[in-house]
Enzyme design. Sequence first.
Site, PDB file in Angstrom:
ATOM      1  N   ASP A 152      -1.822 -10.047  -0.954  1.00 53.64           N
ATOM      2  CA  ASP A 152      -1.960  -8.616  -1.199  1.00 53.64           C
ATOM      3  C   ASP A 152      -2.996  -8.040  -0.233  1.00 53.64           C
ATOM      4  O   ASP A 152      -3.813  -8.773   0.306  1.00 53.64           O
ATOM      5  CB  ASP A 152      -2.410  -8.412  -2.650  1.00 53.64           C
ATOM      6  N   GLU A 153      -2.983  -6.746  -0.039  1.00 60.96           N
ATOM      7  CA  GLU A 153      -3.935  -6.065   0.858  1.00 60.96           C
ATOM      8  C   GLU A 153      -3.975  -6.768   2.219  1.00 60.96           C
ATOM      9  O   GLU A 153      -5.036  -7.034   2.780  1.00 60.96           O
ATOM     10  CB  GLU A 153      -5.348  -6.060   0.247  1.00 60.96           C
ATOM     11  N   LYS A 202       3.286  -1.032  -5.255  1.00 57.43           N
ATOM     12  CA  LYS A 202       3.083  -2.300  -4.587  1.00 57.43           C
ATOM     13  C   LYS A 202       2.723  -3.427  -5.572  1.00 57.43           C
ATOM     14  O   LYS A 202       3.312  -4.506  -5.543  1.00 57.43           O
ATOM     15  CB  LYS A 202       1.961  -2.080  -3.579  1.00 57.43           C
ATOM     16  N   THR A 203       1.772  -3.138  -6.438  1.00 58.31           N
ATOM     17  CA  THR A 203       1.347  -4.168  -7.375  1.00 58.31           C
ATOM     18  C   THR A 203       2.493  -4.538  -8.315  1.00 58.31           C
ATOM     19  O   THR A 203       2.715  -5.711  -8.606  1.00 58.31           O
ATOM     20  CB  THR A 203       0.130  -3.691  -8.184  1.00 58.31           C
ATOM     21  N   ARG A 247      -6.206   8.128  -4.594  1.00 53.61           N
ATOM     22  CA  ARG A 247      -6.505   7.534  -5.910  1.00 53.61           C
ATOM     23  C   ARG A 247      -6.177   8.505  -7.034  1.00 53.61           C
ATOM     24  O   ARG A 247      -6.100   8.136  -8.199  1.00 53.61           O
ATOM     25  CB  ARG A 247      -7.989   7.141  -6.046  1.00 53.61           C
ATOM     26  N   GLN A 298      -4.389   2.127   4.953  1.00 54.27           N
ATOM     27  CA  GLN A 298      -5.452   1.817   4.008  1.00 54.27           C
ATOM     28  C   GLN A 298      -6.330   0.677   4.497  1.00 54.27           C
ATOM     29  O   GLN A 298      -7.036   0.034   3.719  1.00 54.27           O
ATOM     30  CB  GLN A 298      -4.868   1.477   2.636  1.00 54.27           C
TER      31      GLN A 298
END
Length: 788
Positions: free
Chosen positions: A227-228, A32-33, A605, A258
Amino acid sequence: MDLLASLNPRQREAVLHTEGPLLILAGAGSGKTRVLIHRIAHLIQGVGATPESILAVTFTNKAAGEMRSRVSSTLEDSGMALERSPFVSTFHSFCVRLLRRYGAPLADLRPGFTSSFTIFDEADQVAAVKSVYREIGIDEKFMKARALLSAVSHSKNHGKTPQDFYESAEGPQDDKIAVIFEKYQALLQSSNAFDFDDLLLESVRLLKHSEQTRASLHERFRYLMIDEYQDTNRPQYELMKLLTGAAHNVCVVGDEDQSIYSWRGADIRNILDFEKGFPEASVVRLEQNYRSTKRILAAASGVVANNLDRKGKNLWADGEEGSPVLFYHAPDSDAEARYAARCVDRHLTENPGKNAAILYRANSQSRQIEEALRRINRDYKVVGGVSFYQRAEVKDILAYLKSATSSANAISLMRIINTPARGIGRTTVEQIENHARRAGISMWEAIEQMLSEGRFPARARAAVAVFHRLIGGLRKQLSDEPWYEAIPWIMDESGYRSMLESDGSIEAAGRLENINEFINAAADAYRRSESLDEFLDQAALVADTDQLDSSSPVLLMTLHSAKGLEFPLVVMTGLEEGIFPHGRSLEDPAALEEERRLCYVGMTRAREQLILIAARARRRFGGGSPELMMPSRFLKEIPRDVLQSVGQQVSPSWNTGDGYSLDLQAEQHEVRETVQRRLYDGPTYNSVENLSGFFAKKNLPVPANLRRPAQAKPRSGAPAQRMPAGGPAWRARHTSGYRLGEKVRHSKYGVGTVMKFEGDGDDTKLTVHFRSAGLKKLVAKFAGLQPA
DNA sequence: TGAAAGATCGTTTTT
DNA sequence: CGATCTTTCA
């Protein structure tokens, strides 16, 4: 270098979609980033947008910093150096800048507003509430300041004024809250101060109010990225809508699995309404996970599959099988900490250059782990926790600076009026407060008036005069010299330094060190030609010292702070009922699902190895005897074939032999089966469009956080719901006549909460969580439940 | 008025 | 246990 070469087709599609609204649903570890970074780079290099016409909003300051540096290095790699960077910041920082620079028209709506407003952080907010409490003569027995602030924040984020709150009040308690709410808001305004919520809300108000401001921003920002996105709240959504001009060039990235901040008002409807707000929007799904091994991914997916409230995303991985997820059931929390430390130690010894993270649910859990790491001489770093700018001594100095720059700020003034002690006691402070209130003037003006009118007794007069001269001197210092030099000046002139020096304790020495560090930070900021205002904003908005450099290979942090990060080895601790899932969530199905998502976030993670630990016994408070802990339900949701127990087994499974555990295990098994069926039979709510339709067809209640809030008691999970909460009246009734989350009384088991339904009408099987007896499954018509 | 002892209390996550 | 508030006494 070709910017697109390294991307998969989905990712490329997202990067190339530059005009018009775009929703990217990106699973954990799906790059995503990378997509965001490449998209910015492509906008600049491929589309020819200027860097400053791009606004990217991230969730934390840390993420913003990281994105800035990754954009410039990506562009450098492809042979393009930038003098100017895109505007990357958090919503909150962005709003501060907006209000400082374009805020003037807000004075129409918010009397007393000037661009030199101050920001109230949490401690300031608490102080403000306490001040209101004093004013109307109640104390914290009525309600803790923090609890009250949650109610206020919740109201604000749902567009409710104190008046609205009052009108929807359900009893005298609510009436009182409404009054405090109103006075709190008045105090903010008269102090020309904004709390965190206000920063967003007033920005929205400003943009709605001033067409000209809107126009200048549309002129400046052509491309917006968020983002997020799953963690944005309602005001943030509105802000986004106001910022995207006619072109609707907005790209949002999120993953509902998330979403872990609904307690702070994050609202999954933002994802749904995105397509309502922008009917022409495109949707891109990123479902290939590049981060974790297959086993880790299977474990995490197995857990999150137990949530009803999700899109049933299909995350897949192409990489290695990896080693099994390990589970260690430690005899107690000390053994847990030692085991965590040992795992990390071994990992680092065997894999030099790699790093690892130890995650926990609540900050207080870090202590024992720190001790264990210290005992084996392993360097570590705690992320978050008590932040630098929250330390008492730093806040004191900040309060001096704020008192000098903003004489309306009563909260800062109160903080330092007698720090260090200069003989201004409680009575004197109360006199000043009362005078200010009666005359409708600020504390500072009250001090001046009372001094000139000779209203203080001799001793108090002398003390107040000293303070008055001190702040006057500080103002002069600030106007004459570089602002950062005011800090050592305060230290010397106020007696703060001598207070700490004469103390002689280790703590005092540490505080002096902190202040020196603070002076360095200020001097650095000054050298970067930041203004004092900007420096103070930073102090309020930057939660931690942002150890992006994270010099240690071992990081300790909460599961929440781990969001967005990844590590070769992740150790998750405290997998026990009441710890994780947290005790406060056990009786609220929606909150429980959020805990589960948090578990999913934690597990995903890990890149290569995931280790889970639970303690059989744990001391909850310092004193008492250790409590027996039940293993977390999340452990049982992990597919057996990817989980391996390690260490000495006291009993063959985690079944501790009491009824609770047995029931729970059976329970979990069935839940999983039901979920599987629901996910793959018929229409899954795989596309955003048919979400509520999906639930309607299945005859399921639409999960609370997908639903529009009803008039009186909106949302669950958010703090306000926990307070007066006579039960979640807004939840739809099941055909059995009960509601999810409803409190019931059983003749034998006592009070419990309805957790799950199976079947319909009288034949419904209810799963009820009893405080004393744990989970029980009961048939509705025989159970004889009374409302509780 | 203020330091120091004593009581109390409440524990999630963060911009 | 640790932070924070209250009471006590000089």
